[in-house]
Design an enzyme around this catalytic site. Structure first.
Site, short mmCIF file in Angstrom:
data_model
loop_
_atom_site.label_atom_id
_atom_site.label_comp_id
_atom_site.label_asym_id
_atom_site.label_seq_id
_atom_site.Cartn_x
_atom_site.Cartn_y
_atom_site.Cartn_z
N ASP A 521 -21.32 -58.83 -28.39
CA ASP A 521 -21.52 -58.20 -27.08
C ASP A 521 -21.99 -59.27 -26.10
O ASP A 521 -23.10 -59.79 -26.22
CB ASP A 521 -22.57 -57.09 -27.23
CG ASP A 521 -22.75 -56.28 -25.95
OD1 ASP A 521 -22.40 -56.77 -24.86
OD2 ASP A 521 -23.28 -55.14 -26.03
N HIS A 522 -21.14 -59.58 -25.13
CA HIS A 522 -21.44 -60.69 -24.23
C HIS A 522 -22.58 -60.35 -23.25
O HIS A 522 -23.09 -61.25 -22.56
CB HIS A 522 -20.19 -61.07 -23.43
CG HIS A 522 -20.12 -62.52 -23.07
ND1 HIS A 522 -21.20 -63.37 -23.17
CD2 HIS A 522 -19.10 -63.30 -22.62
CE1 HIS A 522 -20.86 -64.59 -22.79
NE2 HIS A 522 -19.58 -64.57 -22.45
N ARG A 523 -22.98 -59.10 -23.18
CA ARG A 523 -24.14 -58.75 -22.34
C ARG A 523 -25.44 -59.25 -22.98
O ARG A 523 -26.44 -59.48 -22.30
CB ARG A 523 -24.24 -57.22 -22.16
CG ARG A 523 -23.06 -56.60 -21.43
CD ARG A 523 -23.16 -55.09 -21.45
NE ARG A 523 -23.16 -54.57 -22.82
CZ ARG A 523 -23.31 -53.28 -23.12
NH1 ARG A 523 -23.48 -52.39 -22.15
NH2 ARG A 523 -23.29 -52.88 -24.37
#
Length: 549
Positions: A521-523
């Site tokens: 998850d790039h967040r």
């Protein structure tokens, strides 16, 4: 009972229009002026009303057909009430004469009818229809006519629809009456005060009182002709019918919207039957479509959340087909995958671990130390390495809170392992993975996989996972992009190991390389951190001594 053909009314110079909706079916009973068809050209939409009350005997057109002015579209059987209303006045006068006992009453009846006729004709006035105040807008385009010449209209009912670059507005009728003609066409530009047509209006209030008095006098000496009260009731009944029809639009799928609105809905993928109109007579305007889209973006429909994104195409026209229902497991998996894919910005980091020494140890010295009947696969080593990597990189063992303002890091380590079963993909969880040895992982993963395939997993067997491993090593492949299982933030994909030439500084030598695919998850995780996590996994797997410390 007599039958009547209903034809397409004057289309205002348009040669052909398409039938886009049929509002009735054979056997239906309809009221006068009730909508029976909807036609659409490239610039306007028009409803075809029933010219009389009656029963639909036959429908002569289908959706998609092209029709012109005067084209027969429906055959109707007139109701007894309609037939009675169509009888000419002279017949009523004769009936009165037969039933009248003396000449005096007959003369009163005749005089009364003459007065009605004279009063009626005397109060009909032709007026011009002008564009009302449209908020200062000028040169506004006519995009649709809501009524046709020859039609009777009530005051404030829509005559036509105008559209500027900012808004859509309807022009209401200034009076009740009959439309004589329009002096503009679809596509013309108009401004406030422009004459757009003519209509015939009747000043009925004063005349009705006189007529009622005369009729009352005649009633005392003879049977009454149809009273003005009943004439007055007819529009009220029609209004009630219209209200009922409008109230059922959502249920029947019928919508009132202009061509520009329909085009906007097509461009935005909006089903107009799901939109609530805020315009006059529940007409859908552009702002309604835009608001509908904004709401759906904030609150996805149940179909979107459930992953119901299949096709409605009729594939049987190309050949034989078979519908195979998805079982519950596959439906739930689809729902979860769509939710994860649509809510998580996912990136996949690829790397390779040199497991040459690991395999030599696993197939050699380790076999002598294993309990009887226990087999250790490379997956057990991967699981052990994952726990150590999660302890070093705690962000991979976390979840994002509901509003995305904080990270929830977990102090426990529960590894999920994806297992293929005859019914679909299941992910049993190895709890307290940080307390397990490589042998423990081998025994427990084999046990959970067997229970999953035999439908014997406990109720909490797939709950509480913090990180997942999906291994396709037994099948093959070089790499893939596994989907993160929300609310987790990462997943590791393991492909089939193969020998490759690797440069050792002086020469190439054959090394057994294990492909790893880390989706995250790039967040929560940035690319550099993901690359370090993957590299650390590769280092652990390349030398088993790191995992035995």
């Amino acid at each position: 009972m007599s039958q009547t053909q209903v034809t397409v009314p004057d289309l205002g110079g348009i040669d052909e229009v398409e039938v886009i909706e049929i509002s009735i079916k054979v056997g239906d009973t309809v009221e006068e002026e009730q909508e029976i068809l909807v036609l659409e050209s490239d610039k306007a939409t028009m409803e075809v009303p029933a010219p009389m009350a009656g029963k639909v005997a036959k429908i002569l057109v289908a959706v998609g057909d092209k029709v012109s002015s005067g084209t027969p579209v429906v055959v109707m059987e007139a109701s007894e009430q309609s037939v009675a209303e169509e009888k000419p006045e002279p017949v009523k006068e004769k009936t009165v004469k037969k039933e009248t006992a003396n000449g005096t009453s007959e003369q009163v009846e005749s005089d009364q009818q003459t007065q009605e006729s004279e009063s009626s004709s005397a109060t009909e006035t032709e007026i011009e229809i002008k564009v009302p105040d449209i908020g200062g807008a000028a040169d506004v385009e006519v995009i649709e006519f809501s009524i046709q010449p020859g039609d009777t209209i009530e005051a404030e009912e829509s005559l036509m629809v105008l559209e500027s670059d900012k808004a859509t507005m309807e022009v209401p009728s200034p009076e009740s009456g009959k439309i004589i003609s329009f002096s503009v066409s679809v596509g013309d530009k108009v401004s406030e005060g422009d004459v757009i047509g003519k209509m015939l209006v009747t000043q009925s209030q004063a005349v009705d009182k006189k007529s009622e008095k005369t009729t009352d006098q005649a009633t005392e000496t003879s049977k009454p002709v149809k009273s003005p009260d009943k004439k007055a009731e007819k529009p009220a009944s029609k209004s009630s019918s219209q209200n009922n029809e409008e109230a059922s639009n959502t249920l029947t799928g019928k919508v009132h919207a202009g061509p520009a609105v329909r085009q906007l809905a097509r461009e935005m993928g909006v089903d107009l039957t799901e939109v609530t109109g805020s315009g006059p007579r529940s007409r859908i305007i552009k702002e309604d479509v835009q608001q509908f889209v904004k709401t759906r973006l904030k609150q996805p429909s149940s179909a979107q959340v459930m992953g119901v994104v299949g096709s409605d195409e009729d594939f049987s026209k190309f050949g034989s087909i078979e519908n195979v229902p998805l079982n519950k497991i596959k439906q739930v998996t689809a729902k979860n995958m769509v939710k994860s894919w649509s809510t998580i910005p996912q990136v996949t980091q690829f790397d390779e671990a040199d497991i040459t020494e690991l395999e030599q140890y696993r197939k050699g010295p380790m076999t002598a130390m294993l309990p009887e009947g226990v087999k250790v696969s490379p997956l057990a080593f991967v699981l052990k390495a994952c726990v150590m990597a999660l302890q070093k990189f705690p962000h991979f063992n976390s979840s994002l809170n509901l509003d995305g303002t904080a990270l929830i890091t977990k102090q426990y380590y529960n590894l999920g392992i994806a297992v293929e079963t005859p019914d679909g993909l299941l992910v049993p969880v190895i709890k307290n993975s940080d307390t397990k040895s490589i042998v423990d992982f081998a025994v427990e993963s084999a046990d959970l996989a067997g229970k999953a395939r035999n439908k014997k997993l406990p109720m909490d067997g797939m709950m509480g996972g913090t990180f997942t491993v999906s291994s396709l090593g037994g099948i093959g492949g070089t790499a893939f992009t596994p989907i993160v299982a929300a609310p987790q933030v990462a997943i590791l994909g393991v492909s089939k190991a193969s020998y490759k030439p690797v440069w050792n500084g002086s020469e190439f030598e054959a090394r057994l390389m294990l492909p790893l695919s880390l989706s995250y998850d790039h967040r929560v995780i940035d690319g550099a951190e993901a690359a370090r996590f993957a590299r650390y996994l590769c280092q652990l797997l390349s030398d088993t001594r790191h995992m035995l410390l």
